[in-house]
Design an enzyme around this catalytic site. Structure first.
Site, PDB file in Angstrom:
ATOM      1  N   CYS A 242       0.482  -4.804  -0.713  1.00  0.00           N
ATOM      2  CA  CYS A 242      -0.837  -4.371  -1.171  1.00  0.00           C
ATOM      3  C   CYS A 242      -1.244  -3.091  -0.438  1.00  0.00           C
ATOM      4  O   CYS A 242      -1.700  -3.137   0.707  1.00  0.00           O
ATOM      5  CB  CYS A 242      -1.883  -5.457  -0.945  1.00  0.00           C
TER       6      CYS A 242
ATOM      7  N   CYS B 156      -4.941  -2.843   0.779  1.00  0.00           N
ATOM      8  CA  CYS B 156      -5.198  -3.638   1.989  1.00  0.00           C
ATOM      9  C   CYS B 156      -4.535  -3.008   3.214  1.00  0.00           C
ATOM     10  O   CYS B 156      -5.127  -2.981   4.289  1.00  0.00           O
ATOM     11  CB  CYS B 156      -4.727  -5.075   1.799  1.00  0.00           C
TER      12      CYS B 156
END
Length: 173
Positions: free
Chosen positions: A131, A134
């Protein structure tokens, strides 16, 4: 079973993974809370029960109950956040990025340990889960707390090695 024993069970074609896991276990640069917290959070983040059990056996004696729970919580909340925020990042409709997530993630604000260590655990699991949004978010917080790129790279390395060990073990055993 310890992580060393888990590592020893990897097949010969994964010798590099064995050596890398041994290097991580012997690493003294992160300090115990960070090292064992990273190993535990990444094991839980892998979703592979045999490596989770090995990491629990290896790490819990070296971590306070608060740190062990924070490592587990980082894996749990990143399992949710990495899917959601990867969707937001990859969607061509940028409207999703402007909408509230409507996901509970209170543990991020109150992890029970120093925020910087929790952010490091979360970054490593986010790297495992791919991700980018993130990763960028956690890396930014870590850099604001003067965490060096060498420590951040070490966290990503732990995620990479634990993920590889879990993948190889799951398909070889």
């Amino acid at each position: 079973m310890s992580l060393k024993e888990f590592s020893d069970a990897l097949p010969d074609y994964a010798k590099d993974i064995r050596l890398n896991l041994g290097s991580l276990l012997g690493d003294q640069t992160l300090g115990d809370q960070r090292k064992y917290g990273l190993l535990l959070s990444c094991a839980h983040g892998s979703g592979y029960k045999p490596i989770v059990d090995a990491a629990e056996a290896e790490c819990v004696p070296h971590l306070s109950e608060e740190a062990a729970n924070a490592a587990r919580a980082a894996a749990a909340v990143m399992a949710m956040n990495n899917v959601y925020y990867r969707f937001v990042h990859l969607s061509s409709n940028k409207e999703y990025g402007q909408m509230p997530a409507k996901l509970r993630m209170n543990v991020i604000g109150s992890p029970g340990i120093e925020k910087v260590d929790f952010e490091l655990f979360s970054l490593a699991v986010s790297a495992m889960n791919g991700c980018g949004l993130c990763i960028d978010s956690h890396e930014k917080v870590l850099r604001q707390h003067n965490i060096g790129t060498d420590i951040i790279q070490s966290a990503a390395r732990v995620g990479a090695v634990i993920k590889a060990a879990a993948t190889v073990h799951a398909t070889a055993v």
